[in-house]
Design a protein around this motif. Structure first.
Motif, PDB file in Angstrom:
ATOM      1  N   LEU A 216       0.830  -1.206   0.000  1.00  0.00           N
ATOM      2  CA  LEU A 216       0.000   0.000   0.000  1.00  0.00           C
ATOM      3  C   LEU A 216       0.864   1.256   0.000  1.00  0.00           C
ATOM      4  O   LEU A 216       0.598   2.207  -0.741  1.00  0.00           O
ATOM      5  N   HIS A 219       2.755   1.567  -3.513  1.00  0.00           N
ATOM      6  CA  HIS A 219       1.932   1.833  -4.689  1.00  0.00           C
ATOM      7  C   HIS A 219       1.046   3.063  -4.545  1.00  0.00           C
ATOM      8  O   HIS A 219       0.547   3.585  -5.546  1.00  0.00           O
ATOM      9  N   GLN A 220       0.855   3.541  -3.326  1.00  0.00           N
ATOM     10  CA  GLN A 220       0.005   4.721  -3.117  1.00  0.00           C
ATOM     11  C   GLN A 220       0.707   5.729  -2.200  1.00  0.00           C
ATOM     12  O   GLN A 220       0.199   6.083  -1.140  1.00  0.00           O
ATOM     13  N   GLU A 223      -1.138   9.023  -0.832  1.00  0.00           N
ATOM     14  CA  GLU A 223      -2.221   8.988   0.154  1.00  0.00           C
ATOM     15  C   GLU A 223      -1.750   9.586   1.482  1.00  0.00           C
ATOM     16  O   GLU A 223      -0.594   9.420   1.867  1.00  0.00           O
ATOM     17  N   TRP A 225      -1.335   8.891   4.528  1.00  0.00           N
ATOM     18  CA  TRP A 225      -1.340   7.751   5.424  1.00  0.00           C
ATOM     19  C   TRP A 225      -1.048   8.136   6.872  1.00  0.00           C
ATOM     20  O   TRP A 225      -0.213   8.993   7.151  1.00  0.00           O
ATOM     21  N   ASP A 233      -6.830  -0.463   6.716  1.00  0.00           N
ATOM     22  CA  ASP A 233      -6.853  -1.050   5.378  1.00  0.00           C
ATOM     23  C   ASP A 233      -6.293  -2.472   5.381  1.00  0.00           C
ATOM     24  O   ASP A 233      -6.731  -3.321   4.604  1.00  0.00           O
ATOM     25  N   ARG A 261       8.951   8.055  -0.048  1.00  0.00           N
ATOM     26  CA  ARG A 261       8.481   9.263  -0.734  1.00  0.00           C
ATOM     27  C   ARG A 261       9.641  10.114  -1.241  1.00  0.00           C
ATOM     28  O   ARG A 261       9.624  10.611  -2.376  1.00  0.00           O
ATOM     29  N   GLN A 283       2.586  14.288  -6.083  1.00  0.00           N
ATOM     30  CA  GLN A 283       2.657  12.883  -6.498  1.00  0.00           C
ATOM     31  C   GLN A 283       3.192  11.984  -5.388  1.00  0.00           C
ATOM     32  O   GLN A 283       2.851  10.794  -5.336  1.00  0.00           O
TER      33      GLN A 283
END
Length: 312
Positions: A216, A219-220, A223, A225, A233, A261, A283
């Motif tokens: 998670l 790939h994201q 978000e 988080w 999740d 990141r 992004q």
């Protein structure tokens, strides 16, 4: 995107160099191209790979080697054979004294060597671009690793050998994907060996809790988080997630996310110099260019603008 996929994402934007070599002993090539990663496979005959200052390893038909750069290394019929050619950055080829090659020449499509019927045939795929995400993978590799055909039989070497000499529409795309598939399959086989110490993030993917959380985050990354949202999740408590993630990955979920990141931002800065820093910040999960810049400078000691300057 995980580190295995990231290894291909940056290099593919700049192309991987694929070549077939047909050689007749005695032969030796000193590789000084400074490439982060090279895949070598033996189609016919035998070869030695000798890393700078390290112990050489021999390869037979069907064997696949992965060489981690940027240090020089020798590929030869025997470790004691003097180099006939020096391979420099940009795949420039010279004699050891800096002159033009005469003993080795182009002899066909993506093929060079002493002649078309030499007893040794090698396939070499060179990845010339390194990113912050792929460094997480490269750091876990030895200078040279070899997968033996007897232990890891794969049809990919033969298929690549068949396809490399074709000059038809779309062939570069076919070869790119075959080379990528060979590289990823070889790395998986290496890390899955019981005597290999795989990186924590690779082993963590097998864990049903930490692995799902890791995917998670990878790939994201954009978000917003929190540990609570990530745990929800995944379907476990915050305490359970924090405990399993730290035990398998070696750091907290939020610490991993921050590093991921910033590494992703660094690669985007170099790969897309036309994209604004504010857009890259969004992004990768930062609310503004200022927020990304502050975190980026703490991590890399440079502002995003200065970091991307070499790409321009």
């Amino acid at each position: 995107m995980d580190p295995l996929a990231a290894l291909l994402d940056g290099p593919r934007a700049h192309g991987a160099f694929l070549l077939r070599s047909v050689l007749t002993p005695p032969w030796a090539l000193r590789i000084e191209d400074q490439a982060p990663l090279t895949v070598v496979s033996v189609v016919r005959g035998e070869a030695w790979i000798v890393p700078e200052g390290g112990e050489g390893v021999t390869m037979g038909e069907g064997d696949v080697a992965i060489v981690r750069g940027p240090d020089p290394y020798l590929v030869a019929d025997h470790p004691g054979t003097p180099p006939q050619a020096i391979i420099l950055p940009g795949q420039e080829c010279r004699t050891p004294d800096g002159g033009h090659l005469t003993e080795l020449a182009d002899i066909g499509v993506r093929t060079w060597g002493h002649g078309t019927d030499g007893p040794v045939v090698l396939l070499t795929g060179t990845y010339g671009m390194e990113g912050e995400l792929s460094k997480r993978l490269l750091a876990a590799l030895p200078p040279v690793l070899v997968l033996r055909a007897a232990d890891w039989p794969t049809p990919l070497v033969g298929l690549l050998a068949t396809e490399i000499g074709k000059d038809v529409p779309g062939q570069e795309a076919v070869l790119d994907r075959l080379l990528d598939l060979l590289l990823i399959a070889a790395l998986r086989a290496w890390f899955d060996r019981p005597d290999t110490t795989a990186p924590a993030w690779y082993r963590a993917h097998e864990d049903p809790v930490a692995g799902q959380a890791l995917r998670l985050l990878q790939h994201q990354p954009a978000e917003p988080w929190t540990v609570a949202e990530l745990a929800a999740d995944v379907g476990v408590s915050r305490a359970a997630l924090a405990r399993r993630f730290a035990a398998t990955v070696g750091e907290t979920p939020m610490a991993y996310l921050t590093g991921w990141r910033l590494a992703l931002a660094a690669d985007l800065l170099r790969q897309h110099p036309e994209t604004t820093i504010a857009s890259i910040a969004r992004q990768v999960g930062y609310g503004s260019a200022f927020a990304l810049s502050a975190a980026f400078k703490r991590e890399f000691g440079l502002s995003p603008q200065n970091y991307r300057a070499p790409a321009r």
